[in-house]
Design a protein around this motif. Structure first.
Motif, PDB file in Angstrom:
ATOM      1  N   GLY A 181       0.637  -1.129  -0.121  1.00  0.00           N
ATOM      2  CA  GLY A 181      -0.490   0.072   0.246  1.00  0.00           C
ATOM      3  C   GLY A 181       1.259   1.115   0.557  1.00  0.00           C
ATOM      4  N   ARG A 182       0.053   1.976  -0.499  1.00  0.00           N
ATOM      5  CA  ARG A 182       1.031   3.476  -0.683  1.00  0.00           C
ATOM      6  C   ARG A 182       0.113   4.706  -0.457  1.00  0.00           C
ATOM      7  NH1 ARG A 182       6.090   5.807  -3.130  1.00  0.00           N
ATOM      8  NH2 ARG A 182       6.586   3.183  -3.243  1.00  0.00           N
ATOM      9  N   VAL A 183      -0.202   5.817   0.215  1.00  0.00           N
ATOM     10  CA  VAL A 183      -0.507   6.478   0.484  1.00  0.00           C
ATOM     11  C   VAL A 183       0.217   7.851  -0.323  1.00  0.00           C
ATOM     12  CG1 VAL A 183      -2.452   7.743   1.434  1.00  0.00           C
ATOM     13  CG2 VAL A 183      -1.943   5.789   2.589  1.00  0.00           C
ATOM     14  N   PRO A 184       0.385   8.548  -1.366  1.00  0.00           N
ATOM     15  CA  PRO A 184       0.897   9.689  -1.450  1.00  0.00           C
ATOM     16  C   PRO A 184       0.515  10.685  -0.378  1.00  0.00           C
ATOM     17  CG  PRO A 184      -0.887   9.081  -3.319  1.00  0.00           C
ATOM     18  CD  PRO A 184      -1.230   7.761  -2.126  1.00  0.00           C
ATOM     19  N   ASP A 185       1.327  11.679  -0.612  1.00  0.00           N
ATOM     20  CA  ASP A 185       1.303  13.109  -0.017  1.00  0.00           C
ATOM     21  C   ASP A 185       1.569  12.940   1.587  1.00  0.00           C
ATOM     22  OD1 ASP A 185       3.238  13.724  -2.213  1.00  0.00           O
ATOM     23  OD2 ASP A 185       1.120  14.326  -3.332  1.00  0.00           O
ATOM     24  N   ALA A 186       1.254  11.842   2.286  1.00  0.00           N
ATOM     25  CA  ALA A 186       0.878  11.550   3.335  1.00  0.00           C
ATOM     26  C   ALA A 186       1.275  12.150   4.528  1.00  0.00           C
ATOM     27  CB  ALA A 186       0.105  10.104   3.957  1.00  0.00           C
ATOM     28  N   ILE A 187       3.009  11.858   4.005  1.00  0.00           N
ATOM     29  CA  ILE A 187       3.928  12.526   5.144  1.00  0.00           C
ATOM     30  C   ILE A 187       4.811  14.201   4.686  1.00  0.00           C
ATOM     31  CG2 ILE A 187       6.091  11.776   6.441  1.00  0.00           C
ATOM     32  CD1 ILE A 187       5.438   8.808   5.520  1.00  0.00           C
ATOM     33  N   ARG A 188       4.568  15.126   5.958  1.00  0.00           N
ATOM     34  CA  ARG A 188       5.107  16.517   5.627  1.00  0.00           C
ATOM     35  C   ARG A 188       6.124  16.899   6.133  1.00  0.00           C
ATOM     36  NH1 ARG A 188       1.142  20.532   4.233  1.00  0.00           N
ATOM     37  NH2 ARG A 188       0.821  19.189   2.766  1.00  0.00           N
ATOM     38  N   VAL A 189       7.362  16.563   5.536  1.00  0.00           N
ATOM     39  CA  VAL A 189       8.617  16.378   6.241  1.00  0.00           C
ATOM     40  C   VAL A 189       8.846  18.101   6.727  1.00  0.00           C
ATOM     41  CG1 VAL A 189      10.701  15.786   5.695  1.00  0.00           C
ATOM     42  CG2 VAL A 189       9.396  14.209   4.649  1.00  0.00           C
ATOM     43  N   PRO A 246       7.122  22.589   4.612  1.00  0.00           N
ATOM     44  CA  PRO A 246       6.792  23.016   3.629  1.00  0.00           C
ATOM     45  C   PRO A 246       7.486  22.515   2.308  1.00  0.00           C
ATOM     46  CG  PRO A 246       6.766  24.788   5.542  1.00  0.00           C
ATOM     47  CD  PRO A 246       8.007  22.636   5.489  1.00  0.00           C
ATOM     48  N   GLY A 247       6.326  21.855   1.455  1.00  0.00           N
ATOM     49  CA  GLY A 247       6.556  21.500  -0.542  1.00  0.00           C
ATOM     50  C   GLY A 247       6.968  20.752  -0.184  1.00  0.00           C
ATOM     51  N   ASP A 248       7.433  19.856   0.745  1.00  0.00           N
ATOM     52  CA  ASP A 248       8.327  18.293   0.899  1.00  0.00           C
ATOM     53  C   ASP A 248       7.757  17.321   1.329  1.00  0.00           C
ATOM     54  OD1 ASP A 248      10.037  16.225   0.963  1.00  0.00           O
ATOM     55  OD2 ASP A 248      11.234  17.444   2.016  1.00  0.00           O
ATOM     56  N   ASP A 249       6.399  16.880   0.775  1.00  0.00           N
ATOM     57  CA  ASP A 249       5.496  15.456   1.277  1.00  0.00           C
ATOM     58  C   ASP A 249       5.451  13.873   0.989  1.00  0.00           C
ATOM     59  OD1 ASP A 249       3.726  17.231   1.913  1.00  0.00           O
ATOM     60  OD2 ASP A 249       1.977  17.552   0.902  1.00  0.00           O
ATOM     61  N   ARG A 250       5.639  13.163   1.357  1.00  0.00           N
ATOM     62  CA  ARG A 250       6.398  11.914   0.894  1.00  0.00           C
ATOM     63  C   ARG A 250       5.203  10.944   0.928  1.00  0.00           C
ATOM     64  NH1 ARG A 250      12.420  11.693   2.358  1.00  0.00           N
ATOM     65  NH2 ARG A 250      12.652  14.472   1.571  1.00  0.00           N
ATOM     66  N   ASP A 251       5.192  10.345   0.462  1.00  0.00           N
ATOM     67  CA  ASP A 251       4.316   8.921   0.500  1.00  0.00           C
ATOM     68  C   ASP A 251       4.506   8.398   2.003  1.00  0.00           C
ATOM     69  OD1 ASP A 251       4.210   9.575  -2.052  1.00  0.00           O
ATOM     70  OD2 ASP A 251       4.572   8.152  -2.830  1.00  0.00           O
ATOM     71  N   ASP A 252       3.640   7.752   2.244  1.00  0.00           N
ATOM     72  CA  ASP A 252       3.342   6.701   3.012  1.00  0.00           C
ATOM     73  C   ASP A 252       3.671   5.188   2.783  1.00  0.00           C
ATOM     74  OD1 ASP A 252       4.195   5.653   5.929  1.00  0.00           O
ATOM     75  OD2 ASP A 252       1.768   5.831   6.288  1.00  0.00           O
ATOM     76  N   ILE A 253       4.241   4.631   2.746  1.00  0.00           N
ATOM     77  CA  ILE A 253       4.586   3.660   2.170  1.00  0.00           C
ATOM     78  C   ILE A 253       4.246   2.234   3.408  1.00  0.00           C
ATOM     79  CG2 ILE A 253       5.737   2.103   0.359  1.00  0.00           C
ATOM     80  CD1 ILE A 253       7.577   4.336  -0.206  1.00  0.00           C
ATOM     81  N   THR A 254       3.101   1.264   3.017  1.00  0.00           N
ATOM     82  CA  THR A 254       3.128   0.430   3.814  1.00  0.00           C
ATOM     83  C   THR A 254       3.788  -1.120   3.336  1.00  0.00           C
ATOM     84  OG1 THR A 254       1.155   0.534   4.618  1.00  0.00           O
ATOM     85  CG2 THR A 254       1.100  -1.621   4.931  1.00  0.00           C
ATOM     86  N   MET A 255       4.536  -1.913   4.211  1.00  0.00           N
ATOM     87  CA  MET A 255       5.475  -3.127   4.055  1.00  0.00           C
ATOM     88  C   MET A 255       4.568  -4.235   4.246  1.00  0.00           C
ATOM     89  SD  MET A 255       7.652  -1.770   1.611  1.00  0.00           S
ATOM     90  CE  MET A 255       9.033  -2.887   0.893  1.00  0.00           C
TER      91      MET A 255
END
Length: 177
Positions: A150-158, A160-169
């Protein structure tokens, strides 16, 4: 030299301080363990207290890897799933190897020790974890047998302007029937 792993070590001030140092050092080196640098031990302390509380309540287990000097060099927390229909798998989180020990295969050793620990628990058939996208972590976990589920796009805001996917393994451990 390899790390020595221990599941459910006795928690004392030395262990607490060792985990605080490890967590701050990993975070400040850019590790994806819930913080963005710079952090101090005092910034990390409330999160560690939450982990210790979950351990005291029997919901979480601690796996510690120590180097040849006995210093905390790696950790992972194994959290039982509290949903009655999902009790056959557990969460692995706050997976850390000290930056000074990276590149020695200790991360792979830690994941192997975590899988061995999980296999020793009644009814556990799989391990799930999440990781921050943009760091290559999913490739590392994949090389250790985990599959992206699973992957939730842009779920982690490191930042401002730097959002990362939250990846489930997921790492299937096999049925324990």
């Amino acid at each position: 030299m390899a790390l020595t792993f221990e599941l459910d070590p006795s928690v004392d001030l030395t262990l607490r301080d060792g985990i605080l140092d490890l967590w701050a050092d990993v975070s400040n080196a850019g590790g994806s363990v819930g913080f963005v640098p710079p952090v101090s031990r005092e910034t990390v302390r409330p999160e560690l207290v939450k982990h210790f509380t979950a351990m005291a309540e029997g919901r979480t287990r601690l796996l510690v890897g120590r180097d040849e000097d006995g210093t905390v060099a790696a950790t992972a927390f194994l959290a039982h799933n509290t949903h009655r229909l999902m009790a056959h798998w557990l969460w692995l989180y706050t997976v850390m190897v000290h930056p000074g020990h990276q590149g020695k295969g200790y991360g792979r050793d830690l994941l192997t020790a975590a899988a061995d620990a999980a296999r020793g628990l009644d009814g556990i058939e799989a391990i799930r974890l999440t990781c921050r996208g943009g760091e290559g972590l999913e490739r590392f976990y994949g090389s250790c047998g985990y599959k992206e589920v699973g992957r939730v796009p842009d779920a982690i805001r490191v930042a401002p302007g730097d959002d990362r996917d939250d990846i489930t393994m997921l790492l299937p451990l096999g049925r324990l029937d």
